[in-house]
Design an enzyme around this catalytic site. Structure first.
Site, PDB file in Angstrom:
ATOM      1  N   ARG A 132     128.739 128.770  -0.934  1.00 48.15           N
ATOM      2  CA  ARG A 132     127.660 128.146  -1.193  1.00 48.15           C
ATOM      3  C   ARG A 132     127.396 126.820  -0.286  1.00 48.15           C
ATOM      4  NH1 ARG A 132     128.086 130.030  -6.674  1.00 48.15           N
ATOM      5  NH2 ARG A 132     126.452 131.342  -6.974  1.00 48.15           N
ATOM      6  N   TYR A 148     117.011 129.694   1.329  1.00 48.80           N
ATOM      7  CA  TYR A 148     115.644 129.415   0.755  1.00 48.80           C
ATOM      8  C   TYR A 148     115.648 127.726   0.696  1.00 48.80           C
ATOM      9  CZ  TYR A 148     117.666 129.886  -3.805  1.00 48.80           C
ATOM     10  OH  TYR A 148     118.996 129.819  -4.868  1.00 48.80           O
TER      11      TYR A 148
END
Length: 480
Positions: free
Chosen positions: A213, A246
């Site tokens: 991440r 996103y």
């Protein structure tokens, strides 16, 4: 649980608020605490960390989860808006906000930035946010003094109808409450206490997927992806991996997650996070589309490498045991490929709020104060059994479905032009699975919850042995 111990009868008059312990101060635990507090139910949240703590990764809530938030308490939705949640789809209409594109193949050599669209689906009202920012806003709605930090649970005692449930902590302190709800995540100590340390369901299993991440400043992301891709949710799929991104933080940051397959065992099941690197991701995506690789090159050099565990192989056989229950990831930890684990955790919170409101009504209707403790204990047990009946099927379906969709994203067929047509048939299945999550009948769940609780209470009073389980056929509007 520990050996039996006898307690003196504790006053449980209607004037004394019911007292619930919530183990775990994450998003689900705090949302549950907010809802119960609004019903004049005393809540004590026990969190093992020194403060509220969440990783800074992104997350998203669908319209169904946001509806549940409103039904629990509108301040929860307001907290979501305050934390900079970004509209990922139109609020009032369906919007194909989920987009899958080919992250592996170059279909137009003359246009290196082109990526072939594969599928688009979506529903109304999705919002994305950062976990840590949302939890920070939620924490402002919890009553002062309701949260106790540095409280690591050691054991639970729930041994008698007329005594409290006892929580013993590793610092030598203890707490006595009317019931315990474990919202302590995938490594849940409450779950271990319910089933025993050696029970298969007490420990999550490695899914052989890892996630890297990272956050990228939006202006840098636009340089690589262009404004359209950078400003909208996309899945880049390919053999053995996929990458999702996103916008979050009021469209100032792009949340990026790379999911890689890993055939090897995870080296330490007690640690789900290890240090990784940007180079790890580039190696795992070797040969992928240059746009994907250029985006990865914008990630920090050092990244957190998260092993994805879940409760798929050995699910919890029940979410309740006496006056103890588990909710959220403690009950049904899922891999993140549907992006819906937190959403179903919010559904759990609504179900528990409805049930504990009914428990209050049950006890308040009892005209014999001497019997209130017993009535309260039995009502809580009934409520938690009802919670298991109502929530078990849907949440376990999600755990299994999440693994399935990841397998579809990672098909080896994406690398074989002769197999593309077969690979693309997966999106009909993905759409159907997604719709089961997004278009859940919340009102039907609330009705089933109330009816199931009342039938169980009625059945116990009649002494007829019925457990009051409704079949799906009796609730045609209530689906997975």
């Amino acid at each position: 649980m520990d050996s039996p111990e006898v307690y003196e009868v504790v006053d449980a008059s209607p004037e004394k608020p019911m007292e619930i312990a919530i183990v775990g101060g994450g998003i689900v635990g705090v949302i549950l605490a907010i809802g119960l507090t609004r019903q004049n139910i005393k809540v004590r949240v026990f969190e093992q960390a020194a403060s509220f703590r969440e990783i800074g990764a992104g997350m998203a809530f669908n319209a169904c989860a946001r509806n549940c938030m409103d039904l629990i308490d509108p301040v929860i939705t307001q907290a979501l808006l305050r934390c900079g949640a970004v509209n990922m789809s139109d609020v009032d209409a369906e919007d194909d906000y989920l987009r899958w594109i080919d992250g592996y193949n170059q279909h137009r050599p003359e246009d290196p930035s082109y990526q072939r669209p594969l599928s688009e689906i979506g529903g109304a009202g999705f919002r994305g946010c950062r976990r840590d920012q949302f939890l920070e806003e939620l924490a402002k709605e919890v009553p002062q003094g309701a949260v106790e930090f540095r409280k690591r649970l050691a054991s639970l005692e729930d041994n008698t109808d007329n005594g409290p449930v006892v929580l013993n902590f590793t610092d030598g302190t203890r707490a006595e409450v009317d019931a315990v709800i474990g919202c302590d995540g995938i490594k849940s100590v409450v779950r271990k206490q319910m089933f025993g340390t050696n029970h298969p369901a007490s420990n999550a299993q490695y899914t052989h997927k890892v996630a890297y991440r990272g956050l990228v400043p939006m202006n840098r992301a636009v340089e690589v992806l262009g404004p359209w891709k950078a400003g909208n949710f996309h899945h880049h799929v390919g053999p053995g991996a996929h990458l999702t991104h996103y916008p979050v933080a009021n469209n100032t940051v792009l949340n990026v997650v790379a999911f890689l397959s890993d055939p090897n065992p995870w080296p330490d099941n007690q640690r789900m996070e290890m240090e990784g690197s940007r180079e790890d991701v580039l190696t795992g995506l070797k040969g992928w589309h240059p746009t994907v690789l250029n985006l990865v090159n914008l990630l920090p050099e050092k990244l957190s490498k998260w092993a994805l565990f879940d409760l798929c192989e050995f699910p919890a056989p029940s979410y309740s045991a006496g006056r103890v229950c588990i909710a959220g990831d403690a009950a049904h930890a899922s891999s993140p490929h549907h992006g819906a684990s937190a959403c179903l955790g919010v559904e759990d919170c609504l179900c528990l709020n409805v049930l504990l409101a009914q428990v209050r009504e049950t006890v308040a209707a009892n005209q014999d104060p001497a019997k209130n403790r017993l009535a309260l204990s039995r009502a809580i047990e009934t409520a938690f059994k009802t919670f298991d009946t109502v929530r078990h099927k849907r949440t376990q379906w999600l755990v299994n479905s999440s693994r399935r969709v990841c397998d579809l994203y990672h098909q080896p067929e994406w690398a074989d032009p002769t197999r593309w047509a077969k690979a693309e048939t997966c999106f009909e299945e993905i759409r159907d699975r997604s719709y089961k999550i997004w278009y859940f009948d919340v009102d039907g769940m609330v009705k089933q919850t109330r009816d199931e609780y009342e039938l169980r209470q009625h059945g116990e009073k009649l002494g007829n042995g019925t457990n009051g389980v409704f079949s799906d056929e009796r609730h045609g509007g209530y689906t997975l």
